[in-house]
Design a protein around this motif. Structure first.
Motif, short mmCIF file in Angstrom:
data_model
loop_
_atom_site.label_atom_id
_atom_site.label_comp_id
_atom_site.label_asym_id
_atom_site.label_seq_id
_atom_site.Cartn_x
_atom_site.Cartn_y
_atom_site.Cartn_z
N PHE B 25 -12.14 -6.26 -1.43
CA PHE B 25 -10.70 -5.98 -1.54
C PHE B 25 -10.09 -5.71 -0.17
CE2 PHE B 25 -7.11 -3.13 -1.77
CZ PHE B 25 -6.27 -3.82 -2.63
N ILE B 26 -10.79 -4.92 0.67
CA ILE B 26 -10.26 -4.60 2.00
C ILE B 26 -10.10 -5.88 2.82
CG2 ILE B 26 -10.86 -3.53 4.22
CD1 ILE B 26 -11.91 -1.14 2.68
N LEU B 27 -11.08 -6.80 2.71
CA LEU B 27 -10.98 -8.07 3.43
C LEU B 27 -9.75 -8.85 2.95
CD1 LEU B 27 -14.72 -9.19 3.59
CD2 LEU B 27 -13.32 -8.18 5.41
N TYR B 28 -9.56 -8.91 1.62
CA TYR B 28 -8.42 -9.63 1.04
C TYR B 28 -7.09 -8.97 1.47
CZ TYR B 28 -5.01 -11.12 -2.44
OH TYR B 28 -3.87 -11.57 -3.07
N ALA B 29 -7.02 -7.63 1.37
CA ALA B 29 -5.79 -6.91 1.72
C ALA B 29 -5.47 -7.07 3.21
CB ALA B 29 -5.92 -5.43 1.35
N THR B 30 -6.52 -7.01 4.05
CA THR B 30 -6.31 -7.18 5.50
C THR B 30 -5.78 -8.58 5.80
OG1 THR B 30 -8.19 -5.71 5.84
CG2 THR B 30 -7.39 -6.91 7.76
N TYR B 31 -6.37 -9.57 5.09
CA TYR B 31 -5.91 -10.95 5.28
C TYR B 31 -4.43 -11.08 4.89
CZ TYR B 31 -4.94 -15.78 4.12
OH TYR B 31 -4.35 -17.01 4.03
N CYS B 32 -4.06 -10.50 3.74
CA CYS B 32 -2.67 -10.55 3.28
C CYS B 32 -1.74 -9.87 4.28
CB CYS B 32 -2.52 -9.88 1.91
SG CYS B 32 -3.28 -10.80 0.57
N PHE B 33 -2.19 -8.71 4.79
CA PHE B 33 -1.36 -7.94 5.72
C PHE B 33 -1.06 -8.74 6.98
CE2 PHE B 33 -0.89 -4.84 9.21
CZ PHE B 33 0.19 -4.12 8.73
N PHE B 34 -2.10 -9.38 7.53
CA PHE B 34 -1.90 -10.07 8.81
C PHE B 34 -1.27 -11.45 8.65
CE2 PHE B 34 -4.96 -6.88 10.32
CZ PHE B 34 -4.23 -6.42 11.41
N SER B 35 -1.31 -12.00 7.41
CA SER B 35 -0.67 -13.30 7.22
C SER B 35 0.77 -13.14 6.70
CB SER B 35 -1.48 -14.18 6.26
OG SER B 35 -1.65 -13.52 5.02
N ALA B 36 1.20 -11.87 6.50
CA ALA B 36 2.57 -11.62 6.06
C ALA B 36 3.55 -11.91 7.21
CB ALA B 36 2.72 -10.18 5.59
N ASP B 37 4.69 -12.54 6.85
CA ASP B 37 5.67 -12.89 7.89
C ASP B 37 6.34 -11.64 8.44
OD1 ASP B 37 5.13 -15.56 7.62
OD2 ASP B 37 6.60 -15.84 6.03
N ASN B 38 6.78 -10.77 7.56
CA ASN B 38 7.38 -9.52 8.03
C ASN B 38 7.09 -8.40 7.03
OD1 ASN B 38 9.00 -10.62 6.04
ND2 ASN B 38 10.82 -9.55 6.75
N ILE B 39 7.08 -7.18 7.56
CA ILE B 39 6.80 -6.03 6.71
C ILE B 39 8.15 -5.44 6.28
CG2 ILE B 39 5.62 -3.81 6.54
CD1 ILE B 39 3.75 -6.16 7.10
N ALA B 40 8.52 -5.68 5.04
CA ALA B 40 9.79 -5.16 4.52
C ALA B 40 9.63 -4.88 3.03
CB ALA B 40 10.92 -6.15 4.77
N PHE B 41 10.64 -4.23 2.46
CA PHE B 41 10.54 -3.80 1.07
C PHE B 41 10.33 -4.97 0.12
CE2 PHE B 41 12.74 -2.68 -2.96
CZ PHE B 41 11.83 -1.75 -3.41
N GLU B 42 11.20 -6.00 0.21
CA GLU B 42 11.15 -7.12 -0.75
C GLU B 42 9.79 -7.84 -0.76
OE1 GLU B 42 12.78 -8.32 -3.31
OE2 GLU B 42 14.05 -6.53 -3.22
N PRO B 43 9.34 -8.33 0.41
CA PRO B 43 8.03 -9.01 0.39
C PRO B 43 6.88 -8.12 -0.08
CG PRO B 43 8.94 -8.93 2.63
CD PRO B 43 9.98 -8.39 1.73
N TRP B 44 6.95 -6.85 0.31
CA TRP B 44 5.90 -5.89 -0.10
C TRP B 44 5.90 -5.73 -1.60
CZ3 TRP B 44 1.63 -3.47 -0.36
CH2 TRP B 44 1.50 -2.21 -0.90
N LYS B 45 7.11 -5.59 -2.20
CA LYS B 45 7.18 -5.39 -3.64
C LYS B 45 6.79 -6.67 -4.38
CE LYS B 45 9.65 -2.79 -7.08
NZ LYS B 45 10.89 -2.23 -7.59
#
Lengths: 125, 114
Positions: B25-45
């Motif tokens: 899970f940590i590997l998957y979550a880390t991958y998602c975090f670093f491949s995210a375009d920007n850290i904001a409420f909408e994309p996070w939700k």
């Protein structure tokens, strides 16, 4: 056996081998991560509640004291993660030879140091 | 070997199986975090709303709670020898873990409903 046998538990005088230090740190970091759990859940709740509360989380995480705690927690996760993988491999009888176990412990320290440096680099740049 | 002997093996197995899931899970979550375009409420939700992510987060939290329980239990059994204090701390641990678990369960449900 006599009850008078010497018990020598001065923690500052016990010289643990590196594998022992990694193992004990695995415990300490585990306890620290447990203690952090309720606060992380609280922040998770705030982060998905609304736009405003999401900003609130970002503000909280931006405070210098919180950043310091965050670095310690991320370090704890990194150590617990890599030392844990080492233990899983040892359970699977990979690297149980004494010299291998030693270099495994070094590898854990190296991996977590690299991880922390990458995170700090990612935050600063 | 009687079944009773295997009883002691169960926490050991749970600790390791949950550890493997947590690593994945940590590997998957880390991958998602670093491949995210920007850290904001909408994309996070949106990430959180995604049924797949809600499911894997739910399983992750469950694995984490069992993992934390067995780990903390072992630490308490190693260092706390006074039986009343031991029972007290173990009860506190269960309270914190179940409380945190229900709290996350509520967050996950709200993300499904809301």
């Amino acid at each position: 056996m006599s009850d008078k046998r010497p018990v020598y538990l001065n923690l500052l005088k016990i010289r643990l081998p590196l594998a022992g230090i990694v193992s004990f740190a695995h415990r300490i970091t585990g306890v620290m991560l447990f203690l952090a759990l309720p606060f992380v859940v609280y922040l998770l709740d705030l982060s998905v509640e609304s736009e405003q509360s999401f900003d609130e989380v970002q503000q909280i995480l931006g405070q210098p004291a919180v950043v310091l705690v965050l670095v310690v927690l991320l370090w704890s996760i990194a150590h617990h993660f890599f030392a844990g993988i080492r233990f899983l491999l040892i359970d699977a009888e990979v690297g149980i030879e004494k010299t291998q176990a030693r270099s495994g412990a070094w590898l854990v320290l190296l991996a977590e140091a690299v991880t922390i440096l990458l995170i700090v680099y990612g935050v600063l740049v | 070997m009687s079944l009773y002997v295997l009883e002691g093996l169960r926490p050991w197995v749970i600790q390791r199986v949950s550890a493997v899931y947590i690593v994945l899970f940590i590997l998957y979550a880390t991958y998602c975090f670093f491949s995210a375009d920007n850290i904001a409420f909408e994309p996070w939700k949106n990430w959180f709303y995604n049924p797949f992510n809600t499911t894997v987060v739910g399983i992750f939290v469950l694995a984490l709670l069992f993992h934390a329980w067995i780990g903390m239990r072992d630490v308490v059994l190693d260092y706390v020898h006074n039986i009343m204090l031991r029972i007290f701390i173990l009860a506190m641990l269960v309270g914190v873990l179940i409380g945190s678990g229900l709290w996350v369960f509520r967050i996950l449900l709200l993300s499904v409903v809301g």
